[in-house]
Motif scaffolding. Sequence first.
Motif, PDB file in Angstrom:
ATOM      1  N   ASN A   1      34.178  38.485  43.298  1.00 50.80           N
ATOM      2  CA  ASN A   1      34.820  39.229  41.811  1.00 50.80           C
ATOM      3  C   ASN A   1      34.447  39.243  40.847  1.00 50.80           C
ATOM      4  O   ASN A   1      34.312  40.455  40.171  1.00 50.80           O
TER       5      ASN A   1
ATOM      6  N   GLN B   1      31.580  41.612  49.697  1.00 46.06           N
ATOM      7  CA  GLN B   1      32.084  40.896  50.363  1.00 46.06           C
ATOM      8  C   GLN B   1      30.773  40.986  51.441  1.00 46.06           C
ATOM      9  O   GLN B   1      30.105  39.979  51.934  1.00 46.06           O
TER      10      GLN B   1
ATOM     11  N   LEU C   1      34.274  45.228  45.553  1.00 54.24           N
ATOM     12  CA  LEU C   1      34.817  43.762  46.483  1.00 54.24           C
ATOM     13  C   LEU C   1      34.340  44.076  48.064  1.00 54.24           C
ATOM     14  O   LEU C   1      33.743  42.741  48.268  1.00 54.24           O
TER      15      LEU C   1
ATOM     16  N   ALA D   1      32.910  42.609  38.659  1.00 56.55           N
ATOM     17  CA  ALA D   1      33.116  42.601  37.222  1.00 56.55           C
ATOM     18  C   ALA D   1      31.749  42.862  36.425  1.00 56.55           C
ATOM     19  O   ALA D   1      31.668  42.897  35.322  1.00 56.55           O
TER      20      ALA D   1
END
Length: 213
Positions: free
Chosen positions: A159, A174, A170, A163
């Motif tokens: 996360n 991942q 995301l 940001a």
Amino acid sequence: AGQSAYGDYYAWFQRIITEPVRSLLGDAAAEEMSQKLIPYLSEQASQLPITENDIVATDWINGRRTPDANHTLKASFMGLGLGTDAIKIFKMIVEATAYGSKEIVDRFIEEGVPIKQVIAIGGVAKKSAFVMQTLSDVLNMPIKVASSDQACALGAAMNASVAAGVHATLADAQKAMGSGFDANYTPRPEAVEVYKKLYEKYQKLGKFTENNA
């Protein structure tokens, strides 16, 4: 969502066995037993048959967190006898924690929240294949065990990377940072059918315990 005791339930039972050893034989003997006990119990319990007449327990040894939080509840046991040994009690505890997980999953589904998959992380998931297989059978769902020892921290880092603009989404984070899975468990049909009946006993025992607390 979560349970007030999962791995702590196993740790409590471990202390029940090892603390007398500590008092009688000393710290070294107790620590050696502690390291070997859960793997031994898991291996032995995995060889026991699963039957409709097995002993049943609730998982409320530290109260109930989810669903319907009530921290005054205590664990209860049904069907113990003089022939009940440590291995059978351990199996009972493992099944009780699995039933507690199923109640949480069932409540999510009842409230319209779909459960698409189950991913297990951390200590118990990596230490005991027996626990994970039992959970898969009780939930009647496949379970993947995350490879990372710090899956929550890794998720936070993913996360943070989004940001900070390191990754656009995301999903990208991942894909780039995910550690994958090191074990997969699938339900065994013959065990699933027996656990459905044992789960009904767990629910009845829970209602009796709650009404008479």
